[in-house]
Design a protein around this motif. Sequence first.
Motif, short mmCIF file in Angstrom:
data_model
loop_
_atom_site.label_atom_id
_atom_site.label_comp_id
_atom_site.label_asym_id
_atom_site.label_seq_id
_atom_site.Cartn_x
_atom_site.Cartn_y
_atom_site.Cartn_z
N TRP A 235 90.34 57.67 -42.90
CA TRP A 235 91.13 58.85 -43.26
C TRP A 235 92.63 58.55 -43.28
O TRP A 235 93.38 59.12 -44.08
CB TRP A 235 90.82 60.01 -42.31
N GLN A 236 93.06 57.63 -42.42
CA GLN A 236 94.46 57.26 -42.43
C GLN A 236 94.82 56.52 -43.71
O GLN A 236 95.90 56.69 -44.27
CB GLN A 236 94.78 56.39 -41.21
N GLY A 237 93.88 55.69 -44.17
CA GLY A 237 94.09 54.99 -45.43
C GLY A 237 94.21 55.96 -46.59
O GLY A 237 95.06 55.77 -47.49
N ILE A 238 93.39 57.01 -46.60
CA ILE A 238 93.46 58.02 -47.66
C ILE A 238 94.82 58.69 -47.66
O ILE A 238 95.44 58.91 -48.72
CB ILE A 238 92.35 59.06 -47.48
N VAL A 239 95.32 59.03 -46.47
CA VAL A 239 96.63 59.69 -46.36
C VAL A 239 97.74 58.77 -46.88
O VAL A 239 98.63 59.20 -47.63
CB VAL A 239 96.91 60.09 -44.90
N MET A 240 97.68 57.49 -46.51
CA MET A 240 98.72 56.56 -46.95
C MET A 240 98.70 56.37 -48.46
O MET A 240 99.76 56.33 -49.11
CB MET A 240 98.56 55.21 -46.24
N LEU A 241 97.52 56.28 -49.05
CA LEU A 241 97.42 56.13 -50.50
C LEU A 241 97.89 57.39 -51.22
O LEU A 241 98.51 57.32 -52.28
CB LEU A 241 95.99 55.79 -50.89
N ALA A 242 97.61 58.55 -50.62
CA ALA A 242 98.08 59.81 -51.21
C ALA A 242 99.61 59.90 -51.17
O ALA A 242 100.24 60.35 -52.14
CB ALA A 242 97.47 60.99 -50.47
N LEU A 243 100.20 59.46 -50.07
CA LEU A 243 101.66 59.44 -49.97
C LEU A 243 102.26 58.50 -51.00
O LEU A 243 103.29 58.80 -51.62
CB LEU A 243 102.08 59.03 -48.56
N LEU A 244 101.63 57.35 -51.20
CA LEU A 244 102.11 56.40 -52.20
C LEU A 244 102.02 57.00 -53.60
O LEU A 244 102.96 56.87 -54.41
CB LEU A 244 101.30 55.11 -52.15
N ALA A 245 100.91 57.67 -53.91
CA ALA A 245 100.76 58.29 -55.22
C ALA A 245 101.84 59.34 -55.46
O ALA A 245 102.42 59.41 -56.56
CB ALA A 245 99.37 58.91 -55.34
N ALA A 246 102.13 60.13 -54.44
CA ALA A 246 103.18 61.14 -54.56
C ALA A 246 104.53 60.49 -54.81
O ALA A 246 105.33 60.97 -55.63
CB ALA A 246 103.22 62.01 -53.30
N PHE A 247 104.81 59.40 -54.12
CA PHE A 247 106.07 58.68 -54.30
C PHE A 247 106.19 58.13 -55.72
O PHE A 247 107.25 58.22 -56.34
CB PHE A 247 106.17 57.55 -53.28
#
Length: 315
Positions: A125-137
């Motif tokens: 789940w932490q990986g999903i959050v980090m990838l989502a933050l990257l996509a937003a950036f």
Amino acid sequence: MSYFLVGAGLVLLFVGGEALVRGAVVLARALGVSPLFVGVVIVGFGTSAPEFVVSVEAALVNKPDIAVGNIVGSNIANLLLILGVAAVIYPMPARFNQIWREALAVLFGALLLIPLGYMGIIVFWQGIVMLALLAAFLVYTYCRQSRQPMAEEELLDEMRLPSKSTAANLGVGTVVSAAGIATLVLGSNLLIEGAIDIAMQFGISEAVVGLSLVAVGTSLPELATSIVAAIRRHSDVALGNVLGSNIFNVFAILGAASLITPIPFSPEIAQVDVWICIASTLLVGVLILSEKRLSRSEGSLLLAAYAGYIIYLYS
């Protein structure tokens, strides 16, 4: 044989990273994005491909200290070694008003390592959050910067693009990028195998190997790109390369690796090296803010700091 594997792996990583960068820049012209976007996203993320492949491969073979150490060590090397070398070659003007968003993203990524290290493991789940933050950036960066003027295509023209045809550039860029990725995969396999063997022979911990030998090896594409950018006086590209690479290393690589398997976070790395990474980020930020550039003397300071860090690792 172990040294041969490391040497061959480093060479293949360098060649593959160079091919990937050149292919990506050709694609960038075909897509019509700006040099700053190229520096941060295309070049910065492209030169992080070795870190991505090495860390994912290390996670797959249950070598978490190399996976995490590679990321933290690469980010430290990017800030101290690569920016230091580039600034010594040619002082680097830095327009902070243009890079502050990326700089804050780098600092946020470094600070994010604190809770991850405290929890001791990076899970799905932490990986999903980090990838989502990257996509937003990425979406935000593209919307804000990608359509800026290309400054007479100073970067793209010097890369000797094959054709003025958009279709031809897309084709060549795709083929060269794919060849670069394939070379990176092979090089990473050789590097991990050789590095682990050397660590076992000398009794060096995998964390130290990941933080130093593997980290510097996978940062060779960033080093080569920043040296070329410094020689050609393209400070935006050199800085964007490092900033984009550090962002990608934390959010994409650790995020993607944790989707494959939970990644244990070494207490040693969490207690010492993460803080060195944060301190390095703040140091570069202060130097840029104080003079709006990185001078040769400041580049020498960054190199001295990195030398001290390597001495500390092996002491």
